[in-house]
Motif scaffolding. Structure first.
Motif, short mmCIF file in Angstrom:
data_model
loop_
_atom_site.label_atom_id
_atom_site.label_comp_id
_atom_site.label_asym_id
_atom_site.label_seq_id
_atom_site.Cartn_x
_atom_site.Cartn_y
_atom_site.Cartn_z
N VAL A 37 0.44 3.00 -13.60
CA VAL A 37 -0.53 3.90 -14.23
C VAL A 37 -1.29 4.70 -13.18
O VAL A 37 -2.01 5.64 -13.54
N PHE A 38 -1.13 4.32 -11.92
CA PHE A 38 -1.75 5.09 -10.83
C PHE A 38 -0.98 4.80 -9.55
O PHE A 38 -0.55 3.66 -9.29
N ALA A 39 -0.80 5.81 -8.73
CA ALA A 39 -0.14 5.68 -7.42
C ALA A 39 -0.82 6.61 -6.45
O ALA A 39 -0.98 7.79 -6.73
N ASN A 40 -1.24 6.08 -5.33
CA ASN A 40 -1.86 6.95 -4.33
C ASN A 40 -0.78 7.65 -3.50
O ASN A 40 0.40 7.28 -3.54
N PRO A 41 -1.15 8.69 -2.75
CA PRO A 41 -0.14 9.44 -1.96
C PRO A 41 0.63 8.57 -0.98
O PRO A 41 1.82 8.80 -0.76
N ALA A 42 -0.03 7.57 -0.39
CA ALA A 42 0.66 6.71 0.57
C ALA A 42 1.78 5.94 -0.11
O ALA A 42 2.87 5.76 0.45
N ALA A 43 1.54 5.44 -1.35
CA ALA A 43 2.57 4.71 -2.08
C ALA A 43 3.76 5.62 -2.39
O ALA A 43 4.93 5.22 -2.25
N ALA A 44 3.47 6.86 -2.84
CA ALA A 44 4.55 7.80 -3.13
C ALA A 44 5.37 8.08 -1.86
O ALA A 44 6.60 8.19 -1.91
N ASN A 45 4.70 8.19 -0.74
CA ASN A 45 5.40 8.45 0.52
C ASN A 45 6.26 7.26 0.94
O ASN A 45 7.40 7.44 1.38
N LEU A 46 5.73 6.03 0.80
CA LEU A 46 6.48 4.84 1.19
C LEU A 46 7.68 4.61 0.28
O LEU A 46 8.72 4.12 0.72
N LEU A 47 7.53 4.92 -1.02
CA LEU A 47 8.61 4.72 -1.97
C LEU A 47 9.55 5.92 -2.04
O LEU A 47 10.51 5.91 -2.82
N HIS A 48 9.25 6.96 -1.25
CA HIS A 48 10.09 8.16 -1.18
C HIS A 48 10.26 8.82 -2.54
O HIS A 48 11.34 9.30 -2.89
#
Length: 312
Positions: free
Chosen positions: A41-52
């Motif tokens: 329900v929420f993802a910060n930019p760092a998570a999106a970057n790590l998960l590609h």
């Protein structure tokens, strides 16, 4: 109805949620909020970057890993990039509902460093084992060399005593000898002195070769001619011992690439031994090629030199 306190509580709650949202958004580690169905329900930019993946693709999708308070490591391969993530989760309340806050920490560098350190440790252990084996082998070799040195010194002592004893005995006999026998004892003295000088020269030569101060000078040598040139000297040496010297040389030998001085030292030592022990007999010095040597390989063959002692 006075709802001042209620409004203050709601404002504090909104402020707290905003702070939490700011912390999650700006955190250098990847942070995800998962609802009770494990949907993001929420993802910060760092998570999106790590998960590609873009944050928009992560939202409202089921997260594929079950997380607890204990960390797990996940290998991700995306766009030829290998990433190792350490994940864990804690229970929180998000928008008034139970949820999980998942943390994603990039441990790729640490894992690669640990792997490199492990490989280095194995390499060092192997080097230590190899070096230990080399030192043990060297120690065994030193022990053998020490034993050979003791044996060499014992033999040299024996070899030196033999002509020295003969010299002392000849001197004693010479003092009381009749005039007619003095020449015979003088010949014995000269022979003993020559033997003693030869032994000393050989010991010096051995020490020089061992210290590599006198390298061998290899050059083409006619061994038959070299041996023939020493025959007269050997015959004179054996005259007082009833020894006859004879040569049995193979003709047309190819030149031998060797050190003539070292060859003669070895031959003289064999001849000296032959002269020292038997009362009478003959000494045959021969040269030959191996039986299998043909004309096509004569130039690369080993030439054998033999000194045969035949007692009368």
């Amino acid at each position: 109805v006075d709802i001042t306190q209620l409004k203050q509580t709601e404002a504090a709650l909104r402020e707290s949620e905003q702070r939490l949202s700011d912390v999650i958004t700006n955190n250098v580690d990847g942070l995800l909020v998962l609802d009770q169905t494990h949907c993001v329900v929420f993802a910060n930019p760092a998570a999106a970057n790590l998960l590609h993946k873009p944050a928009s693709e992560l939202l409202n999708t089921e997260f594929g890993f079950v997380l607890t308070g204990h960390p797990i490591e996940v290998d991700l391969f995306q766009n030829q990039t290998h990433t190792i993530l350490e994940m864990r989760a804690v229970d929180i309340v998000w928008n008034g509902l139970p949820a999980q806050l998942a943390t994603l920490h990039d441990v790729t560098a640490r894992k690669l460093a640990e792997e490199a350190l492990h490989v280095l440790n194995l390499t060092l252990e192997q080097r230590v084992a190899d070096r230990t084996a080399e030192l043990q082998a060297a120690n065994v070799r030193l022990t053998e060399l020490d034993h050979l040195k003791d044996e060499f010194l014992a033999r040299i002592s024996h070899e030196l005593r033999t002509p020295l004893s003969g010299l002392l005995l000849s001197l004693e006999l010479l003092e009381s000898a009749q005039p007619g026998k003095r020449e015979r004892y003088m010949q014995r003295l000269k022979l003993g002195a020559d033997q003693l000088r030869t032994l000393i020269e050989e010991v010096l030569m051995f020490s020089q070769l061992n210290l590599q101060t006198q390298p061998a000078v290899l050059e083409p040598i006619d061994l038959n001619r070299l041996i023939e040139g020493r025959l007269t000297t050997w015959q004179q040496l054996g005259a007082g011992h009833d020894l006859q010297f004879r040569l049995d040389l193979t003709h047309n030998l190819p030149p031998a690439r060797t050190d003539s001085e070292l060859v003669m030292h070895a031959l003289n030592r064999l001849i000296a031994n032959a002269v020292s022990y038997p009362p009478a007999g003959s000494v045959v010095v021969s040269t030959a090629l191996p039986p299998q040597a043909t004309s096509a390989v004569r130039a690369n063959s080993i030439i054998r030199i033999r000194v045969n002692l035949r007692m009368a």
